[in-house]
Design an enzyme around this catalytic site. Structure first.
Site, PDB file in Angstrom:
ATOM      1  N   GLU A  22       0.817  -1.343  -0.194  1.00 57.41           N
ATOM      2  CA  GLU A  22       0.155  -0.074   0.166  1.00 57.41           C
ATOM      3  C   GLU A  22       0.820   1.214  -0.015  1.00 57.41           C
ATOM      4  OE1 GLU A  22      -1.167   1.880   2.999  1.00 57.41           O
ATOM      5  OE2 GLU A  22      -0.820   0.699   4.691  1.00 57.41           O
ATOM      6  N   LYS A 154      -3.859  -1.156  14.486  1.00 61.95           N
ATOM      7  CA  LYS A 154      -3.405  -0.233  15.080  1.00 61.95           C
ATOM      8  C   LYS A 154      -3.632  -0.017  16.646  1.00 61.95           C
ATOM      9  CE  LYS A 154      -2.389   2.577  10.786  1.00 61.95           C
ATOM     10  NZ  LYS A 154      -3.498   1.877  10.156  1.00 61.95           N
TER      11      LYS A 154
END
Ligand code: PSU
Ligand code: MN
Length: 294
Positions: A22, A154
């Protein structure tokens, strides 16, 4: 609609394993000038492991799978590069803008391009204290058959909330050589994962079984814990400060995650940056092994 780099085109024609990467981590996740260096280093790691890297982004409205050096520089250094999720892709194309792609958008394009393995840092998920703020990554993973290698979600997010959503969406989560769900900056988020795998070959077998069982309409999340985590007390302190600052400054929408990551990088004097770089490198290496095994 897709243009391929020369290297990726050759790999596709000869059936070589390819790893999608990405680009939002380059444009919005890591600070300059380290971001561009890391983008190159990650590609080199994938090549050394015997696969071909395909970093995905849009340049002047054109989707590229595999970026040439000048295009990678553009994504790393151009202030006009926006962060694009799947809903933005058609708009960016029409307006001829340039954009880095999130996990959701990268997975979508990789699948269109016939790529089955994808490496990132940490997945998006449910935000702490704002459970209506849920990353589009989750819904994308629920409908795109791809193996995604990450260090969990995250730690700035609501980890148990995100795990519950992944269960609802029927997205399988595997722990690579662990039963502890990784917490991005932290080796262990404090939550268990049911399924542990110990090799790329096992992941490959699971991938094949899903086709036979027709449970292959979504992603497989492979979680790969970071070896040397951030200092826990430092992590928790910076996280609380960051969440409070985001609320006070009314940071919303797609700006939330880059804001919190940047807060970590500046407040930890480079410690979170070191961990984030370790994560993306180790995930890319594992993704290449999986691509070979598939
Ligand atoms: N992993 C990283 N750094 C990042 C990201 C992932 O180590 O910057 C990016 C990915 O592109 C992911 C995005 O899709 O953060 C999540 O953003 P949001 O929470 O707005 O969906
Ligand atoms: Mn959001």
């Amino acid at each position: 609609m897709i243009k391929f780099s020369r290297e990726v085109e050759v790999a596709q024609n000869s059936g070589k394993p390819i790893v999608a990467l990405e680009s939002t981590i380059i444009s919005h996740g890591l600070p300059r000038p380290r971001n561009l260096e890391v983008a190159h280093e990650v590609e080199a790691i994938v090549r050394d492991a015997g696969a071909i890297p395909a970093t995905i982004a849009l340049i002047d409205g054109q989707i590229f799978v595999g970026l040439e050096t000048d295009q990678l520089e553009r994504i790393a250094n151009d202030d006009n590069v926006v962060k694009a999720s799947t809903r933005d892709l058609a708009i960016i194309e029409a307006t001829k803008a340039s954009a880095a792609t999130t996990v959701a958008a990268t997975a979508h394009i990789a699948h269109l391009a016939g790529i089955s393995v994808f490496a990132t840092g940490g997945l998006g998920g449910v935000h702490r204290g704002h459970s209506y703020d849920e990353s589009a990554d989750l819904l994308a993973l629920a409908r795109i058959p791809i193996v995604i290698v990450c260090a969990g979600v995250k730690s700035i997010l609501d980890v148990p909330g995100t795990l519950e959503r992944l269960e609802t969406l029927a997205v399988p989560v595997l722990g690579y050589r662990t039963n502890k769900f990784p917490g991005f900056y932290l080796t262990d988020s404090g939550f268990e994962i049911e399924h542990r795998v110990d090799s790329a070959e096992e992941i490959s077998a699971i991938w094949a079984n899903r086709f036979a069982l027709r449970t292959n309409d979504c992603a497989i999340v492979v979680t790969n814990p970071v070896l040397h985590q951030m200092d826990l007390a430092l992590h928790d302190r910076i996280l609380q400060e960051g969440l409070a600052a985001a609320d006070v400054q009314h940071i919303t929408g797609k700006a939330v995650t880059p804001f919190l990551l940047e807060h970590f990088h500046s407040a930890s004097s480079g410690e979170s940056l070191r961990v984030n770089i370790d994560i993306i490198k180790s995930n890319s290496r594992l993704a290449a092994e999986i691509a070979l095994a598939l």
